[in-house]
Design an enzyme around this catalytic site. Structure first.
Site, mmCIF file in Angstrom:
data_model
loop_
_atom_site.group_PDB
_atom_site.id
_atom_site.type_symbol
_atom_site.label_atom_id
_atom_site.label_comp_id
_atom_site.label_asym_id
_atom_site.label_seq_id
_atom_site.Cartn_x
_atom_site.Cartn_y
_atom_site.Cartn_z
ATOM 1 N N HIS A 37 0.829 -1.222 0.000
ATOM 2 C CA HIS A 37 0.000 0.000 0.000
ATOM 3 C C HIS A 37 0.855 1.261 0.000
ATOM 4 C CE1 HIS A 37 -3.864 -2.097 0.559
ATOM 5 N NE2 HIS A 37 -3.161 -2.948 1.288
ATOM 6 N N ASN A 94 -10.584 -2.528 2.061
ATOM 7 C CA ASN A 94 -10.171 -2.571 0.658
ATOM 8 C C ASN A 94 -11.381 -2.268 -0.221
ATOM 9 O OD1 ASN A 94 -7.420 -3.224 0.723
ATOM 10 N ND2 ASN A 94 -7.812 -5.414 0.876
#
Ligand code: NDP
Length: 489
Positions: free
Chosen positions: A60, A133
């Site tokens: 990420h 997510n």
């Protein structure tokens, strides 16, 4: 606030505040002579520049963020005593960081990858982080597999590139990935913008009410902009031409007052249902079908303010699924349990032990009261107050009220697989997803998968990969097999 509003007035100074006479020419011994060590402005400038980066996130790393507001639209006190969820109309400030998973900090936005949807609620009882997510499921269901999985997504130690062999070898040997891989190679695998995709809490969490009753919940954030995706071809072109496409789109939409929003829903399962539910409700590779637990609308999330400094507010923002508030807690989901440790650990390493006290990370409506002190870049906020407990001089005290309800456990310790439920297997929901798609969507899914699988160097890796989809749905496997064979020749 606009960038123009931040223009600094007055003379340039060193970090210590002394005026700088010349910022164009370094100090030399005579005209044309060597540069002098006594040029403090030069040495300090070069030294600071060398230290401008902190370690990027291992996963990420590439992200964009914005502040916003969560508004509660339904009374949910029957399920949770969390105060920010206690009154219809109540508003809570938020910060949301979107991200891709595999790419480095400077990588392109328009790629096929899950998107992080990490949301911080600055509640009156401390910060609540929901680190989700844009997909409701994940590739694996036990955190012990996470570093291996990510190694296959990142650069190979020998070639220095992402390798199809590594990706498909791991997925082929990890059949629990089949559902998420089907999702990822479908149309939603490349969102058109960060505004045109849903967010999901993905894990199961516990809510508990004033009466001490516990519930299991899943969160859904449904985009009010509508779902929009990019085809593989369009995304490949956009990635080359405009690598920052998603970050820019988010900033510009907020700048022009076109605030993106999401309708927030929860699925709620009474705690007693869990043991005999047809699927393991704590398995991150599975959804709870809507017909079993219909989503209930509870609020609205709007993003309405851009960060003023990307490094300070996006790069240094930290989120942890372990940041709960009273009335909300963890579930026995084994991926979640691993993340409860791993996120805080990553931030302590990456940003430092005082990361929680940076403006973007600290609670807004309450203050953190701990006996922890010092460490790198400690700002002295506790002044001279005592730093231990119990103490008779006053200071923070424990509440004696757990934030969540205890979860009953039985049995002996061991490296157990999570318990299996009546309809659990690694393929059933991947098949459900495939059968739900239109003929066109199925065609694109198969092309996307075949294009990548066909790049592997060994037939057995390709066959194992295809076999997982065959078990999800016979037609899926047959069509994929034909497409892979055609490409591999
Ligand atoms: P439902 O028909 O009740 O729900 C299907 C959901 O699938 C939709 O609500 C939508 O989720 C999502 N969806 C629609 N098109 C796509 C697509 N092209 N790619 C990915 N997701 C899509 O069925 P079930 O609840 O029984 O679920 C069936 C399958 O749908 C699951 O196996 C799962 O793969 C997928 N799904 C299920 C979700 C859930 O929480 N039950 C959430 C998302 C996907 P949304 O409304 O969130 O846009």
């Amino acid at each position: 606030m606009t960038q123009e509003a931040h223009v600094t007035q007055g003379p340039l100074t060193t970090e210590a505040g002394a005026p700088v006479a010349d910022n164009q020419n370094s100090e030399t011994a005579g005209v044309g002579g060597p540069v002098l060590v006594q040029d403090q402005a030069l040495l300090e400038k070069l030294a600071h520049f060398n230290r401008e980066r902190i370690p990027e996130r291992i996963v990420h790393a590439r992200g964009a963020g914005a502040y916003g507001t969560f508004t509660l639209t339904r009374d949910v006190s029957q399920w949770t005593r969390a105060k920010f969820l206690s009154e219809v109309g109540k508003q809570t400030e938020t910060f949301l960081r979107f991200s891709t998973v595999a790419g480095n900090l400077g990588s392109a936005d328009a790629v096929r990858d899950p998107r992080g949807f990490a949301l911080k609620f600055y509640t009156e009882e401390g910060n609540y982080d929901l680190v989700g997510n844009n997909t409701p499921v994940f590739f694996i269901k036990d955190a012990i597999k996470f570093p291996d999985f990510i190694h296959t997504q990142k650069r190979d130690p020998y070639t220095g590139s992402q390798e199809a062999d590594n990706v498909w070898d791991f997925w082929g040997l990890s059949p629990e990935s089949t559902h998420q891989v089907t999702w990822l190679f479908g149309d939603r695998g490349i969102p058109a913008t960060l505004r045109h995709m849903n967010g999901y809490g993905s894990h199961t969490y516990q809510w508990n009410n004033e009466a001490g009753e516990a519930f299991w919940v899943k969160y859904h954030f449904k985009t009010d902009q509508g779902i929009k995706n990019l085809t593989t071809e369009d995304a490949n072109q956009l990635s080359g031409m405009d690598p920052d496409s998603h970050q820019r789109d988010l900033r510009e939409s907020i700048e022009r007052g076109d605030f993106p929003s999401w309708t927030v829903q929860v699925q709620v399962m009474p705690a007693a249902d869990a043991a005999n539910y047809r699927f393991n409700p704590f398995d991150l590779t599975k959804v709870w079908p809507h017909e079993d637990y219909p989503p209930v609308e509870i609020g609205k999330l709007e993003l309405n303010r851009n960060p003023e400094n990307i490094f300070a507010e996006v790069e240094q923002s930290i989120f942890s699924p372990a940041h709960f508030v009273p009335g909300i807690g963890p579930s026995p989901d084994k991926m979640l349990q691993g993340r409860l440790f791993a996120y805080g650990d990553a931030h302590r390493y990456r940003v430092g032990i005082n990361a929680d006290h940076l403006p973007v990370n600290r609670p807004h409506a309450t203050e953190a009261r701990t006996n922890s002190r010092d460490g790198a870049l400690y700002d002295g906020r506790h002044a001279g107050s005592k730093n231990y407990e119990p103490n008779s001089f006053g200071g923070p005290f424990q509440t004696d009220k757990p934030m969540w309800q205890p979860t009953p456990v039985t049995g002996a310790t061991g490296n157990h697989e999570a318990p299996s439920h009546a309809e659990d297997n690694d393929f059933v929901q991947a098949g459900d997803l495939y059968r739900m798609l239109s003929e066109d969507e199925k065609g694109r899914l198969i092309d996307n998968l075949a294009g990548f699988i066909s790049k592997v160097s060994r037939d057995d890796i390709a066959e194992r990969a295809v076999n997982n989809f065959r078990q999800a749905d016979g037609d899926f496997g047959k069509r994929l097999d034909t497409a892979v064979q055609a490409l591999r020749g």
